[in-house]
Design an enzyme around this catalytic site. Structure first.
Site, PDB file in Angstrom:
ATOM      1  N   LEU A  56      33.231   4.472 -10.638  1.00 38.02           N
ATOM      2  CA  LEU A  56      33.088   3.957 -11.955  1.00 38.02           C
ATOM      3  C   LEU A  56      31.654   4.584 -12.382  1.00 38.02           C
ATOM      4  O   LEU A  56      30.736   3.954 -11.695  1.00 38.02           O
ATOM      5  CB  LEU A  56      34.159   3.830 -12.308  1.00 38.02           C
ATOM      6  CG  LEU A  56      35.222   2.962 -11.948  1.00 38.02           C
ATOM      7  CD1 LEU A  56      35.939   1.769 -13.329  1.00 38.02           C
ATOM      8  CD2 LEU A  56      35.651   3.904 -12.695  1.00 38.02           C
ATOM      9  N   HIS A  60      33.264   6.964 -17.723  1.00 34.30           N
ATOM     10  CA  HIS A  60      34.798   5.965 -17.166  1.00 34.30           C
ATOM     11  C   HIS A  60      34.098   4.420 -17.914  1.00 34.30           C
ATOM     12  O   HIS A  60      35.563   4.467 -19.237  1.00 34.30           O
ATOM     13  CB  HIS A  60      35.146   5.267 -16.551  1.00 34.30           C
ATOM     14  CG  HIS A  60      35.009   6.890 -14.932  1.00 34.30           C
ATOM     15  ND1 HIS A  60      33.876   6.990 -14.019  1.00 34.30           N
ATOM     16  CD2 HIS A  60      35.825   7.690 -15.154  1.00 34.30           C
ATOM     17  CE1 HIS A  60      34.240   8.020 -12.933  1.00 34.30           C
ATOM     18  NE2 HIS A  60      35.216   8.383 -13.797  1.00 34.30           N
ATOM     19  N   GLY A 170      37.989  12.400 -20.961  1.00 31.65           N
ATOM     20  CA  GLY A 170      36.795  12.831 -21.364  1.00 31.65           C
ATOM     21  C   GLY A 170      36.317  14.299 -21.596  1.00 31.65           C
ATOM     22  O   GLY A 170      37.112  14.990 -20.514  1.00 31.65           O
ATOM     23  N   LYS A 172      33.888  16.231 -21.203  1.00 28.64           N
ATOM     24  CA  LYS A 172      32.803  16.510 -19.484  1.00 28.64           C
ATOM     25  C   LYS A 172      33.724  17.504 -19.443  1.00 28.64           C
ATOM     26  O   LYS A 172      33.005  18.494 -18.492  1.00 28.64           O
ATOM     27  CB  LYS A 172      32.642  15.568 -18.979  1.00 28.64           C
ATOM     28  CG  LYS A 172      31.583  16.061 -17.729  1.00 28.64           C
ATOM     29  CD  LYS A 172      31.967  15.467 -16.731  1.00 28.64           C
ATOM     30  CE  LYS A 172      33.040  14.837 -16.017  1.00 28.64           C
ATOM     31  NZ  LYS A 172      32.433  15.108 -14.761  1.00 28.64           N
ATOM     32  N   ASP A 173      35.256  17.272 -19.693  1.00 31.72           N
ATOM     33  CA  ASP A 173      36.164  18.069 -18.141  1.00 31.72           C
ATOM     34  C   ASP A 173      36.976  18.848 -19.329  1.00 31.72           C
ATOM     35  O   ASP A 173      38.085  18.324 -19.530  1.00 31.72           O
ATOM     36  CB  ASP A 173      36.960  16.928 -17.494  1.00 31.72           C
ATOM     37  CG  ASP A 173      36.629  16.681 -16.305  1.00 31.72           C
ATOM     38  OD1 ASP A 173      35.940  17.010 -15.396  1.00 31.72           O
ATOM     39  OD2 ASP A 173      35.756  15.296 -16.018  1.00 31.72           O
ATOM     40  N   MET A 207      27.235  12.376 -16.987  1.00 35.46           N
ATOM     41  CA  MET A 207      27.546  11.419 -16.029  1.00 35.46           C
ATOM     42  C   MET A 207      28.503  12.164 -15.058  1.00 35.46           C
ATOM     43  O   MET A 207      29.837  12.052 -15.833  1.00 35.46           O
ATOM     44  CB  MET A 207      27.934  10.084 -16.782  1.00 35.46           C
ATOM     45  CG  MET A 207      26.769   9.413 -17.031  1.00 35.46           C
ATOM     46  SD  MET A 207      26.836   7.592 -17.287  1.00 35.46           S
ATOM     47  CE  MET A 207      25.353   6.927 -18.064  1.00 35.46           C
ATOM     48  N   SER A 208      28.526  11.569 -13.628  1.00 34.71           N
ATOM     49  CA  SER A 208      29.859  11.993 -12.490  1.00 34.71           C
ATOM     50  C   SER A 208      29.967  11.337 -11.540  1.00 34.71           C
ATOM     51  O   SER A 208      28.732  11.165 -11.790  1.00 34.71           O
ATOM     52  CB  SER A 208      29.584  13.666 -12.519  1.00 34.71           C
ATOM     53  OG  SER A 208      30.295  14.593 -11.582  1.00 34.71           O
ATOM     54  N   ARG A 210      30.206  12.476  -9.210  1.00 32.71           N
ATOM     55  CA  ARG A 210      29.138  13.573  -7.742  1.00 32.71           C
ATOM     56  C   ARG A 210      28.080  13.470  -7.659  1.00 32.71           C
ATOM     57  O   ARG A 210      27.373  14.292  -6.558  1.00 32.71           O
ATOM     58  CB  ARG A 210      30.119  15.026  -7.654  1.00 32.71           C
ATOM     59  CG  ARG A 210      31.566  15.290  -7.993  1.00 32.71           C
ATOM     60  CD  ARG A 210      32.541  16.059  -7.754  1.00 32.71           C
ATOM     61  NE  ARG A 210      33.445  16.590  -6.869  1.00 32.71           N
ATOM     62  CZ  ARG A 210      34.287  17.090  -7.399  1.00 32.71           C
ATOM     63  NH1 ARG A 210      34.887  17.093  -8.567  1.00 32.71           N
ATOM     64  NH2 ARG A 210      36.013  16.595  -6.641  1.00 32.71           N
TER      65      ARG A 210
HETATM   66  N1  LIG Z   1      30.773  12.149 -18.350  1.00 32.75           N
HETATM   67  C1  LIG Z   1      31.487  11.674 -18.833  1.00 32.75           C
HETATM   68  N2  LIG Z   1      31.346  11.141 -20.336  1.00 32.75           N
HETATM   69  C2  LIG Z   1      33.101  10.914 -20.474  1.00 32.75           C
HETATM   70  N3  LIG Z   1      33.854  11.374 -20.016  1.00 32.75           N
HETATM   71  C3  LIG Z   1      33.815  10.960 -18.809  1.00 32.75           C
HETATM   72  C4  LIG Z   1      32.586  11.296 -18.143  1.00 32.75           C
HETATM   73  N4  LIG Z   1      32.631  11.474 -16.925  1.00 32.75           N
HETATM   74  C5  LIG Z   1      33.333  11.636 -16.384  1.00 32.75           C
HETATM   75  N5  LIG Z   1      34.432  11.628 -17.452  1.00 32.75           N
HETATM   76  C6  LIG Z   1      36.373  11.232 -17.496  1.00 32.75           C
HETATM   77  O1  LIG Z   1      36.209  10.571 -17.150  1.00 32.75           O
HETATM   78  C7  LIG Z   1      37.660  10.161 -16.211  1.00 32.75           C
HETATM   79  C8  LIG Z   1      38.247   9.887 -15.457  1.00 32.75           C
HETATM   80  O2  LIG Z   1      36.887  11.682 -14.280  1.00 32.75           O
HETATM   81  P1  LIG Z   1      37.180  10.888 -12.921  1.00 32.75           P
HETATM   82  O3  LIG Z   1      37.197  10.246 -12.190  1.00 32.75           O
HETATM   83  O4  LIG Z   1      37.424  12.625 -13.210  1.00 32.75           O
HETATM   84  O5  LIG Z   1      35.230  11.545 -12.511  1.00 32.75           O
HETATM   85  P2  LIG Z   1      34.426  12.208 -12.892  1.00 32.75           P
HETATM   86  O6  LIG Z   1      33.038  11.650 -12.883  1.00 32.75           O
HETATM   87  O7  LIG Z   1      34.085  13.240 -13.605  1.00 32.75           O
HETATM   88  O8  LIG Z   1      33.868  12.133 -11.095  1.00 32.75           O
HETATM   89  P3  LIG Z   1      33.941  14.062 -10.434  1.00 32.75           P
HETATM   90  O9  LIG Z   1      32.711  14.521 -11.364  1.00 32.75           O
HETATM   91  O10 LIG Z   1      34.078  13.858  -9.290  1.00 32.75           O
HETATM   92  O11 LIG Z   1      35.039  15.065 -11.072  1.00 32.75           O
HETATM   93  C9  LIG Z   1      38.039  11.915 -16.937  1.00 32.75           C
HETATM   94  O12 LIG Z   1      38.724  11.959 -18.329  1.00 32.75           O
HETATM   95  C10 LIG Z   1      36.615  12.340 -16.631  1.00 32.75           C
HETATM   96  O13 LIG Z   1      36.198  13.391 -18.038  1.00 32.75           O
HETATM   97 MG   LIG Z   2      36.650  14.548 -12.456  1.00 30.44          MG
END
Ligand SMILES: Nc1ncnc2c1ncn2[C@@H]1O[C@H](COP(=O)(O)OP(=O)(O)OP(=O)(O)O)[C@@H](O)[C@H]1O
Ligand SMILES: [Mg+2]
Length: 304
Positions: A56, A60, A170, A172-173, A207-208, A210
Site C-alpha cells: 500500500l 491506496h 483510482g 490512475k487505472d 504513485m504505484s 510498481r
Molecule cells: N496513485 C494512485 N492514485 C489513486 N488511486 C490509485 C493510485 N495507485 C493505485 N490506485 C488505486 O488503488 C486501487 C488498487 O490498485 P493496485 O493495488 O493495483 O495498486 P497500484 O499502485 O496500481 O499497483 P500497480 O501499479 O502495481 O498495479 C486501484 O483502484 C487503483 O486505481
Molecule cells: Mg494497479
C-alpha cells in the site's frame, strides 16, 4: 488512604477514561469468502470497500480515507490476483509486505481486511469468468490479453463476498475504472463505484506499487510521463483540438527521455475509449504507457 505509588502520583489522568487518546481497534482479518460474508451479515450499515493488491501507498490510503469518511464500515481487500497477470508478467515477483500493509490499515481505522488465499478464490475446478466486451478491447486490454477478464472476475467475486454499498477505485487505472463501471451497470451489481483522483509523488509521478521496481536513474526520469501529459493538457486548455497534435505533443516530450520506452499514447473517447481522430469535440482521455527497463508505468489525464 491507600498508598499511590510515587511514579503514578502525577499521572492520575491515566485513570481518566475521557482524556485517553482513542486506542485504534485492530481490523478483523478474514481469509475466506465464507468468513467475509459472515462478517458482513453480522455488521449492518453502509459499507465502503477498497480492493487492492497490497504493498500500500498513499494512493491506496486516499481511497481508504474517503471510504471511512463516507461509510459506517470500511473493508480493504489485499489479493494479488493471479488471473489478471499474463504468463510472462510479474505475478510471482509482485511486491508484497503484509505486515506493513496491516499496520497502515490498522492506523487508518478500517474495520476489516479481507485477505483470501488463491485457492480460496480459485479452487480446483474453477471455470467461471466475467467478460466486458468492448471497453476492454483497446489500450491495456490490447497490451495485456486476458487482463480485464481477470480483473472483472475477481472484482465481482470480491463484491459478492464483501457486500459493499460503495467501492472506491483510482483514476490512475482509467480503463479499469470504466470497465468496472460498465460491468456494474450491465450486471445490475448494485454497488456504487466511486472514482478517486490520482495521487502523485511531489515530483508528479503517479504513485504505484510498481514504482519500487525503478532504479534510481529511472525514478529520476519517470516524472516525464506526467510532464508530457500536462504539456498536452496546456495545449488543450489553449484551444488545441486536433487529436494527432495532442498525441504527438506527448510523444515528442517522451522522445527526449532515453530511459522511457513508449508503448502507447492514446487520445480516446472518455467513456467508450474509442480512439479519436481529427477534431476532438467531446471529453477525452489522454493516456500512455511507457516502460522503464522492465517496469511498465501508466498515467493519464482527462481532457474535458
Ligand atoms: N496513485 C494512485 N492514485 C489513486 N488511486 C490509485 C493510485 N495507485 C493505485 N490506485 C488505486 O488503488 C486501487 C488498487 O490498485 P493496485 O493495488 O493495483 O495498486 P497500484 O499502485 O496500481 O499497483 P500497480 O501499479 O502495481 O498495479 C486501484 O483502484 C487503483 O486505481
Ligand atoms: Mg494497479
Amino acid at each position: 488512604m491507600a498508598q499511590v505509588p510515587a511514579d503514578l502520583r502525577d499521572a492520575r489522568f491515566l485513570l481518566d477514561e475521557d482524556t485517553r487518546p482513542p486506542q485504534p481497534v485492530p481490523p478483523v482479518i478474514l481469509t475466506t469468502p465464507t468468513a467475509m460474508r459472515r462478517w458482513r451479515a453480522a455488521n449492518s450499515g453502509t459499507l465502503g470497500f477498497v480492493p487492492t493488491m497490497g504493498y500500500l501507498h498513499e494512493g491506496h490510503m486516499e481511497l481508504v480515507r474517503r471510504s471511512i469518511e463516507e461509510n459506517l464500515h470500511t473493508v480493504v481487500s489485499i489479493f494479488v490476483n493471479p488471473t489478471q497477470f499474463g504468463p510472462h508478467e510479474d505475478f510471482s515477483r509482485y511486491p508484497r509486505d503484509e505486515v506493513r500493509d496491516l499496520a497502515q490499515l490498522s492506523a487508518a481505522g478500517v474495520d476489516a481486511v479481507y485477505l483470501p488465499g488463491a485457492t480460496d478464490m480459485y479452487p480446483e475446478g474453477y471455470q467461471t469468468y466475467v467478460e466486458v466486451e468492448q471497453v476492454t478491447q483497446a489500450l491495456e486490454g490490447a497490451a495485456r490479453p486476458g487482463h480485464f477478464r481477470g480483473v472483472t472476475t475477481v472484482v465481482l467475486k470480491l463484491f459478492n463476498a464483501v457486500g459493499p454499498d460503495r467501492a472506491y477505485f483510482g483514476r490512475k487505472d482509467a480503463q479499469q475504472l470504466r470497465v468496472i463501471q460498465r460491468m456494474v451497470r450491465d450486471l445490475d451489481v448494485g454497488v456504487e463505484v466511486v472514482p478517486c483522483e490520482i495521487v502523485r509523488e511531489a515530483d508528479g509521478l503517479a504513485m504505484s506499487s510498481r514504482n519500487v521496481y525503478l532504479t534510481p536513474e529511472q525514478r529520476v526520469a519517470a516524472p516525464i510521463l506526467e510532464r508530457s501529459l500536462e504539456d498536452a493538457r496546456a495545449m488543450w486548455e489553449a484551444g488545441e483540438r486536433d487529436a494527432d497534435a495532442l498525441r504527438d505533443a506527448v510523444a515528442s516530450v517522451l522522445d527526449g527521455e532515453l530511459l522511457a520506452d513508449v508503448e502507447y499514447v492514446s487520445l480516446a473517447d472518455n467513456v467508450t475509449l474509442d480512439e479519436l481522430r481529427g477534431e476532438v469535440n467531446r471529453p477525452a482521455l489522454l493516456s500512455l504507457v511507457a516502460k522503464f527497463g522492465k517496469t511498465r508505468l501508466l498515467d493519464n489525464v482527462e481532457l474535458v
